[in-house]
Structure formats: structure tokens, C-alpha cells
Scaffold this motif. Sequence first.
Motif, PDB file in Angstrom:
ATOM      1  N   GLY A 166       0.814  -1.214   0.000  1.00  0.00           N
ATOM      2  CA  GLY A 166       0.000   0.000   0.000  1.00  0.00           C
ATOM      3  C   GLY A 166       0.844   1.258   0.000  1.00  0.00           C
ATOM      4  O   GLY A 166       0.558   2.223  -0.729  1.00  0.00           O
ATOM      5  N   TYR A 175       2.302   1.887  -3.376  1.00  0.00           N
ATOM      6  CA  TYR A 175       1.306   2.470  -4.284  1.00  0.00           C
ATOM      7  C   TYR A 175       1.215   3.987  -4.073  1.00  0.00           C
ATOM      8  O   TYR A 175       1.214   4.767  -5.038  1.00  0.00           O
ATOM      9  CB  TYR A 175      -0.075   1.837  -4.084  1.00  0.00           C
ATOM     10  CG  TYR A 175      -1.154   2.740  -4.617  1.00  0.00           C
ATOM     11  CD1 TYR A 175      -1.396   2.833  -5.990  1.00  0.00           C
ATOM     12  CD2 TYR A 175      -1.869   3.575  -3.757  1.00  0.00           C
ATOM     13  CE1 TYR A 175      -2.337   3.726  -6.479  1.00  0.00           C
ATOM     14  CE2 TYR A 175      -2.809   4.459  -4.250  1.00  0.00           C
ATOM     15  CZ  TYR A 175      -3.041   4.535  -5.608  1.00  0.00           C
ATOM     16  OH  TYR A 175      -3.962   5.426  -6.100  1.00  0.00           O
ATOM     17  N   PHE A 217      -5.983  -1.601  -2.578  1.00  0.00           N
ATOM     18  CA  PHE A 217      -4.743  -1.086  -3.163  1.00  0.00           C
ATOM     19  C   PHE A 217      -4.375  -1.824  -4.445  1.00  0.00           C
ATOM     20  O   PHE A 217      -3.753  -1.240  -5.340  1.00  0.00           O
ATOM     21  CB  PHE A 217      -3.614  -1.137  -2.137  1.00  0.00           C
ATOM     22  CG  PHE A 217      -3.706  -0.053  -1.105  1.00  0.00           C
ATOM     23  CD1 PHE A 217      -3.478   1.269  -1.451  1.00  0.00           C
ATOM     24  CD2 PHE A 217      -4.064  -0.346   0.207  1.00  0.00           C
ATOM     25  CE1 PHE A 217      -3.585   2.289  -0.510  1.00  0.00           C
ATOM     26  CE2 PHE A 217      -4.174   0.664   1.148  1.00  0.00           C
ATOM     27  CZ  PHE A 217      -3.936   1.983   0.791  1.00  0.00           C
TER      28      PHE A 217
END
Length: 325
Positions: free
Chosen positions: A82, A85, A135
Motif C-alpha cells: 500500500g 502504491y 490497493f
Amino acid sequence: MSLFGLFGKKQPAFDPAEGDPNVAPGLGFIEAGDGAALGALYVDLPPADRVHFIDGVGLLTEIAAPLPPLGAHPAMPAIQGGLCYIWAHRLRGYATADRTSDGQVMDMAEMAFHAQDLLAEAARQTPGDSALHAFRIRAMMLTGGEEDAFDAICADLKATGEANLLAEMARLNFLTTKWGGSHEQMYGVADAAAANPPNAAFLALSARAWIEEWLYETAMNDDAEEKAAFRARRDSDDFRAGIAALDDRFHALLAGLPAPSRVERQVAHNNFAMLFHLNADKARLKPHLEAIGSAPMSMPWGYVFGENVPKGLNKLRKAAGLPQL
């Protein structure tokens, strides 16, 4: 009011953590290299709050900062995926494609593919975590992917059994017209959630779907007939009655269903406030502004206020007779 405020001159920023009280201790655990404590904090959060927590930590850490080892906690692949990202999105920047350099795109892609690798590992280790699938969907929006890959992620998300408002928001955003989907597909996500919502906050998906349609039809669509049809529907009595009924149902469900989490409630009030701001309904806007308090969210307000969301919200509060924050 500029539709493109998000891409204009930088204004004073607000708290990227959007008032999330878990972000500060999370940053402390990263600095201390304490992956066990970081993972424990993450897994104890409600589903949507996990997504929001990673958003805040990702925005407040240095890109590619050292992170605790993957083996420190079973949730570490999801956490690292996550964060990568978020870092990928930061490397790209938030401007339109014509204002984004090839170098930015290449840096983004490298980090985004790394995020996908980590999230794939997370899906093997902790498949019941709905936040990691949110995500995975978001990362696909940066790297691209086949329709069957999106469908597979959605199936994995459903299999978790967790109701995750921000994961559903990721699905909705993936299916917007601006990302290659359609209004019908986008509204399908919102309508399915509204049919049997786990709590009142899930009605915010309907509010957000209309906001996304408004953005596309007023700022992105070149088809004059489609834009005219949108304006006609927006000006109709049926439309205004429909959003009023949605708001009434939201407030009724707040009293009748399990309470939303802190983040779910925040998402709901910010999106409903934006809906009624765009449709000039000051009476219905005011209680949502009160509920937002000092925790405005960058989205969807960035569509109209850019990076200066607090100043824009204070103008709305002043017009509604509310004290300045």
C-alpha cells in the motif's frame, strides 16, 4: 470556482493524514523499525480505516523510506504494498497527463509494479484483508491491466467477507468513464451498495458517483448532447427529490444500522457535503459541514478547491453561519 483547482498554483496544504489519529504512531513505528507494532496497529483497525491509515502514512513518509522487514508481521506485505502504491502516485504527481513528464511516468511505473508484487504476496499471505485488495485495484489504475484481472481482484475482495467502504470506492473509481469505464458501471457499484448497506456511510457511494459524473460531464466530455442531457437531469425536480431522499435515508440509517467507523463517517459527510454544495442546497449542506469539522478530505474537495481545501471549506462554513476553523 475552478474545476481544475487540483492542478493549479499550490496553496497552503492541510494535514495529509486528514485527522487520522493512527498515522502519527504508525510513523513512529516505522522510524523505530518496529514492524510487529506497526502490523498490530494496522490489523486492529476497521477495514476502511486500514486503507485511510496507509494513505496518510504514505503521504507523510519519504518516498522509498526504509521500512520494517516483511517478516516482522504477517500484514507487512500489505502495508508495504500500500505504501509503495502511494509513493508511486506521488512520483507521478497529480497533474493531468499533458502536464506529466515521461520521467515521472517511468518512476511511477517502477514503483507501482513493485507495489503490485508486494500486494500479490500479501494476497497469498493475508487474503482476508479487504484493504490490500483496494490497493490492488488502485495500483491497476496506474499500471493498466486486463478486465479479467480487475474481475479477479473484485472476486478476491468479495471473498474476504469484509464490508470496506474505501475498497468499494476504489472499484467505483476504476469504473468511472474517465478511466475507461462508464457511468452505468460506476453507478452499478453505488446501487449495489445502497440496496443493502452494512451501515449508512455506504450511501456515500451514490453521492460520489454523481460527483464523478458531474466532473466528467462538465470538464471532460466533448459531446454537447450528453452534456446537455446531464444539465437537464441535474435541473429537474426528480433529481433534486432523489438526492434529498438519499440524504434522508442516510440520516435515518445512521440511527438504525450499526455505526460507521470513524473513517467511514468522515468519507460519508465529505461526499454528501460536496454533493449538496455542487447542487446549491445550503440547508442540506450545513449539517454535513458541521459533521466534517476540522477533518476535511482532499477528495472529492480537490475537484473544486485544489490543494487549498481548508480555505474553501471555511468559505462554505461562513456562508452557512458556522464558525471558522
